[in-house]
Design an enzyme around this catalytic site. Structure first.
Site, PDB file in Angstrom:
ATOM      1  N   ASN A  62       0.828  -1.210   0.000  1.00 44.95           N
ATOM      2  CA  ASN A  62       0.000   0.000   0.000  1.00 44.95           C
ATOM      3  C   ASN A  62       0.861   1.258   0.000  1.00 44.95           C
ATOM      4  OD1 ASN A  62       0.478  -1.049   2.641  1.00 44.95           O
ATOM      5  ND2 ASN A  62      -1.115   0.230   3.515  1.00 44.95           N
ATOM      6  N   GLU A  75      -3.141  -4.355  -3.172  1.00 49.10           N
ATOM      7  CA  GLU A  75      -3.633  -5.270  -4.211  1.00 49.10           C
ATOM      8  C   GLU A  75      -3.687  -4.575  -5.561  1.00 49.10           C
ATOM      9  OE1 GLU A  75      -4.875  -4.729  -1.253  1.00 49.10           O
ATOM     10  OE2 GLU A  75      -5.790  -6.514  -0.377  1.00 49.10           O
ATOM     11  N   CYS A 112     -10.224  -5.328   0.315  1.00 51.69           N
ATOM     12  CA  CYS A 112     -11.379  -4.418   0.391  1.00 51.69           C
ATOM     13  C   CYS A 112     -12.228  -4.563  -0.881  1.00 51.69           C
ATOM     14  CB  CYS A 112     -10.903  -2.976   0.568  1.00 51.69           C
ATOM     15  SG  CYS A 112     -10.297  -2.208  -0.954  1.00 51.69           S
TER      16      CYS A 112
HETATM   17  N1  THU Z   1      -5.379  -1.464   2.385  1.00 52.73           N
HETATM   18  C1  THU Z   1      -4.845  -2.274   1.440  1.00 52.73           C
HETATM   19  O1  THU Z   1      -3.702  -2.085   0.998  1.00 52.73           O
HETATM   20  N2  THU Z   1      -5.608  -3.305   0.985  1.00 52.73           N
HETATM   21  C2  THU Z   1      -6.871  -3.564   1.392  1.00 52.73           C
HETATM   22  O2  THU Z   1      -7.507  -4.453   0.860  1.00 52.73           O
HETATM   23  C3  THU Z   1      -7.455  -2.806   2.493  1.00 52.73           C
HETATM   24  C4  THU Z   1      -6.685  -1.624   2.954  1.00 52.73           C
HETATM   25  C5  THU Z   1      -4.570  -0.330   2.845  1.00 52.73           C
HETATM   26  C6  THU Z   1      -5.113   1.018   2.455  1.00 52.73           C
HETATM   27  C7  THU Z   1      -4.529   1.888   3.528  1.00 52.73           C
HETATM   28  O3  THU Z   1      -3.217   2.250   3.128  1.00 52.73           O
HETATM   29  C8  THU Z   1      -4.432   0.993   4.733  1.00 52.73           C
HETATM   30  O4  THU Z   1      -4.507  -0.338   4.249  1.00 52.73           O
HETATM   31  C9  THU Z   1      -5.528   1.225   5.765  1.00 52.73           C
HETATM   32  O5  THU Z   1      -6.776   1.134   5.195  1.00 52.73           O
END
Ligand code: THU
Length: 160
Positions: A62, A75, A112
Site C-alpha cells: 500500500n 492489491e 477491500c
Molecule cells: N489497504 C490495502 O492495501 N488493501 C486492502 O484491501 C485494504 C486496505 C490499505 C489502504 C490503507 O493504506 C491501509 O490499508 C488502511 O486502510
C-alpha cells in the site's frame, strides 16, 4: 420465487508452514513486500505477491498519501503493475498479508471491496480463476479458488 444459497470453498491452513512449497514462497514474497509499504498515516501495512502464469512474481504494497484518497491499496498497486508490465499474461495466484504497527494481526486480511472489483476485472478478462491467499502478520492462512467466490454477483463489462 426461488431461493439459492451461494457457497464457496475456503481452505484454512494453521500457518504458512502448511502451504505447498509454491504457495509458501509466494506468501513469503508478500511478507517481504509488506515490509516496504508506505503507510505512515494508517500504520497498517499490506503486502501482495502475484504469481503469473509465466512464473514471474509481481509484488506490491500500500502507498498512502497526505491527501488520503490519493493513496492506493497494495492489491491494486500490484495488479495494475502486473497488467501494465505483463499484459496478456495470466494471473494464477495472489497472496495478501497485512499487519499493523499498533498490534499483531493474526486474522487473515481479506481485500477491500474496491480491490475485489479490480482483481475481478482481470479474472473475467482471462476467463480463468485467480486463486487468493490471505494472512495477517502470521497465523492462519485462508485460500479460496477464485475472486468470484468472495465477490459473488459481481459487476462486469457484460452489463455495459
Ligand atoms: N489497504 C490495502 O492495501 N488493501 C486492502 O484491501 C485494504 C486496505 C490499505 C489502504 C490503507 O493504506 C491501509 O490499508 C488502511 O486502510
Amino acid at each position: 420465487m426461488q431461493k439459492q444459497n451461494i457457497t464457496f470453498e475456503l481452505s484454512i491452513f494453521d500457518s504458512i508452514d502448511e502451504l505447498s512449497a509454491e504457495d509458501n514462497k509466494l506468501m513469503n514474497d508478500a511478507v517481504a513486500a509488506r515490509g516496504d509499504a508506505y503507510a505512515p498515516y494508517s500504520n497498517f501495512q499490506v503486502g501482495v505477491a502475484i504469481l503469473l502464469e509465466n512464473g514471474v512474481v509481481v509484488t506490491g504494497n500500500n502507498q498512502e498519501n497526505a491527501s488520503y484518497p490519493s493513496g492506493l491499496c497494495a492489491e491494486r498497486v500490484a495488479i495494475f503493475y502486473a497488467g501494465a508490465k505483463y499484459p496478456g499474461v495470466g494471473i494464477q495466484t495472489i497472496a495478501i498479508t497485512a499487519t499493523s504497527i499498533n498490534h499483531v494481526l493474526t486474522d487473515p486480511a481479506a481485500p477491500c471491496g474496491n480491490c475485489r472489483q479490480a482483481i475481478s476485472e482481470y479474472e473475467v478478462k482471462q476467463k480463468k480463476p485467480i486463486a487468493l491467499m490471505m494472512m495477517g502478520e502470521k497465523g492462519k492462512v485462508f485460500k479460496c479458488n477464485s475472486m468470484a467466490d468472495i465477490l459473488p454477483l459481481g459487476f462486469n463489462s457484460s452489463f455495459l
